[in-house]
Scaffold this motif. Structure first.
Motif, PDB file in Angstrom:
ATOM      1  N   ALA A  36       1.053   3.931  -3.045  1.00 52.61           N
ATOM      2  CA  ALA A  36       0.624   5.294  -2.712  1.00 52.61           C
ATOM      3  C   ALA A  36       1.724   6.309  -3.011  1.00 52.61           C
TER       4      ALA A  36
ATOM      5  N   VAL B 176       0.835  -1.204   0.000  1.00 52.21           N
ATOM      6  CA  VAL B 176       0.000   0.000   0.000  1.00 52.21           C
ATOM      7  C   VAL B 176       0.874   1.261   0.000  1.00 52.21           C
TER       8      VAL B 176
ATOM      9  N   ASP C 275      -4.562   1.984   4.329  1.00 51.44           N
ATOM     10  CA  ASP C 275      -4.726   3.054   3.347  1.00 51.44           C
ATOM     11  C   ASP C 275      -4.928   4.399   4.039  1.00 51.44           C
TER      12      ASP C 275
ATOM     13  N   GLY D   6     -12.594   4.850  -1.764  1.00 49.68           N
ATOM     14  CA  GLY D   6     -11.670   5.877  -1.318  1.00 49.68           C
ATOM     15  C   GLY D   6     -11.906   7.188  -2.036  1.00 49.68           C
TER      16      GLY D   6
ATOM     17  N   CYS E 222      -5.697  -4.787   2.741  1.00 49.53           N
ATOM     18  CA  CYS E 222      -4.830  -3.669   2.371  1.00 49.53           C
ATOM     19  C   CYS E 222      -5.479  -2.333   2.728  1.00 49.53           C
ATOM     20  N   LYS E 223      -6.803  -2.285   2.620  1.00 49.50           N
ATOM     21  CA  LYS E 223      -7.545  -1.062   2.918  1.00 49.50           C
ATOM     22  C   LYS E 223      -7.284  -0.584   4.346  1.00 49.50           C
TER      23      LYS E 223
ATOM     24  N   THR F 208      -6.180   5.643  -1.851  1.00 54.35           N
ATOM     25  CA  THR F 208      -5.820   5.058  -3.148  1.00 54.35           C
ATOM     26  C   THR F 208      -6.168   3.572  -3.252  1.00 54.35           C
ATOM     27  N   VAL F 209      -6.680   2.988  -2.166  1.00 55.81           N
ATOM     28  CA  VAL F 209      -7.096   1.573  -2.195  1.00 55.81           C
ATOM     29  C   VAL F 209      -8.608   1.494  -2.386  1.00 55.81           C
TER      30      VAL F 209
END
Length: 469
Positions: A273, A269, A302, A329, A298-299, A306-307
């Motif tokens: 980013a 991530v 964040d 997002g 993964c969120k 961007t996820v």
């Protein structure tokens, strides 16, 4: 219900210790009486723990001696190597092979080792039917009216609440509902790309994602992927300046069943980013973990928006309901615009029914049972493959999800095996489906979502004979 949950939690914890090698083959487990003392449980609950572990072939009882850790069949089966895709796609895509495999969906005369969805026997069908009837009574116009553009408010609220289990901390306004998981991925790809852009994906990868990317005119860059820990971060780092967006399935992806460690997710991530590259995260299998705790997404890491986190109930509850969602997002407005143009509204009744199912707690009860069943199925497959398949067969070691990846000697061509097996009423998913390159011809993916029976075991044995011959 609490006792049921307690015995499941204790057995899952011991199972995890065995699978991770903390408890080794031949080691003695605590007695029933000692287990009662350690966990403050009754004799019946303790016995259920041991019965569950025996059912998974993880332990064995010896008269007058107690319970001991069994040798694990998968320890005799090597792990597939890290994939090594090239940077160039093959001019020959596997569309015809994919078409042949998916043409078998719904056929009752075939043993469908190929379809990556749970069979009806694993789903709470009668309860879902009641929820549909309840939804038609509760909804305005009995569910015939359009839902609001962003999607059913109750469903978004429940999905947001459940995001706390993986560190998401989402709000209902962060979510947009879709017609299933593929619809969510489709909106994301369309919003973030234009023809000629390059998208990075794991290799091997879900055929639907590959075909979707190609249909949008995208160049697919397949990344080396470890069968246990997922995408190789060093490989992603080397090509990060060459890609425009990335699609990953960090939790129990198909076909490998790999799960990225949390530190890897965080690093991916941050890497993407830093280069302002959107990450589409397909988390459709995240709830199907075999251990004690749901893996993070993964969120959860964040901080820049961007996820784009996508999921659905297609692999856990109701494939045909086509209920999914995305937390896009900072790209929320683009997704909303696309939904307005392409769909106007999501299905009203099924969204309401799923929302109610989540709200009542029935979903968690269902998931607990389903995870146990899938875990047992995995053990059945491993036992069968170790016994019936040729020596040297390699298998992945999923800790959740619906997929088991199997690799054979190079002389085995699973695309040809598909035609031979189909004549024996067996349908498989050849490895060539999961790539746009000339690779994985000696591999195949099993679905763990079948209801295990003697007939399934018989067909697995029959398939082993076909491969050996």
């Amino acid at each position: 219900m609490e006792k049921d949950f307690l015995y499941v939690a204790i057995s899952n914890n011991i199972a995890s210790l065995i699978r991770n090698g903390v408890l080794k083959a031949g080691e003695r487990l605590p007695s029933v009486r000692l287990l009662c003392q350690e966990h403050g449980i009754g004799m019946n609950t303790a016995k259920r723990v041991f019965l569950e572990l025996e059912a998974q072939s993880l332990i064995e009882s010896k008269p007058q001696s107690g319970y001991f850790v069994s040798p694990l069949p998968y320890q005799r089966l090597p792990l597939p190597e890290v994939s090594k895709p090239s940077l160039v796609s093959s001019p020959k895509e596997p569309y015809e092979l994919i078409r042949k495999v998916y043409a078998t969906m719904g056929r009752k005369d075939l043993m469908l080792f190929s379809i990556g969805a749970p069979s009806g026997e694993l789903l709470p069908l009668s309860k879902l039917n009641k929820e549909i009837m309840y939804a038609t009574r509760q909804l305005r116009g009995s569910g015939t009216e359009y839902e609001q553009l962003q999607g059913n408010e109750s469903l978004r609220r429940m999905v947001a609440a459940r995001s706390l289990s993986w560190g998401g901390n989402l709000r209902e306004d962060d979510l947009v509902t879709t017609a299933g998981g593929m619809n969510a991925l489709s909106f994301c790809m369309m919003a973030l790309s234009k023809p000629g852009n390059t998208i990075a994906m794991e290799s091997p990868c879900y055929p639907g994602s590959l075909q979707l990317a190609r249909s949008l005119g995208l160049k697919v860059l397949e990344l080396p992927t470890h069968p246990v820990t997922g995408v190789e971060i060093d490989a992603l780092r080397k090509v990060v300046n060459k890609i425009d967006l990335c699609l990953l399935v960090p939790n129990f992806n198909t076909p490998l069943g790999s799960c990225m460690p949390d530190e890897n997710k965080k690093e991916v991530v941050q890497l993407l980013a830093k280069h302002n590259i959107p990450l589409i995260e397909d988390d459709i299998y995240g709830d199907l973990y075999f251990g004690n705790q749901r893996p993070k997404c993964c969120k959860a890491f964040d901080t820049t928006g961007t996820v784009l986190w996508c999921s659905a109930v297609s692999k856990t509850l109701a494939p045909g309901y086509r209920v999914g969602w995305v937390a896009p997002g900072k790209y929320r407005d683009q997704i909303m615009k696309l939904k307005l143009v392409h769909a106007i509204s999501s299905s009203t009744i099924t969204q309401e029914a799923v929302a109610n199912f989540l709200k009542t707690g029935r979903y968690e009860n269902h998931l607990r049972k389903m995870r146990l069943t899938l875990q047992r199925n995995y053990q059945h497959y491993i036992d069968g493959i170790a016994e019936y398949f040729p020596k040297g067969t390699k298998t992945s070691r999923p800790q959740g999800g619906l997929a088991l990846w199997v690799a054979f000697d190079k002389k085995v061509n699973t695309s040809e095996l598909f035609d031979v097996a189909l004549k024996q009423k067996i349908c498989i998913a050849p490895g060539r489906m999961y790539t746009l390159q000339n690779q994985y011809e000696n591999c195949m993916r099993f679905s763990l979502g079948l209801y295990w029976t003697d007939e399934v075991q018989h067909k697995l044995k029959q398939l082993g004979r076909l491969i050996a011959s």
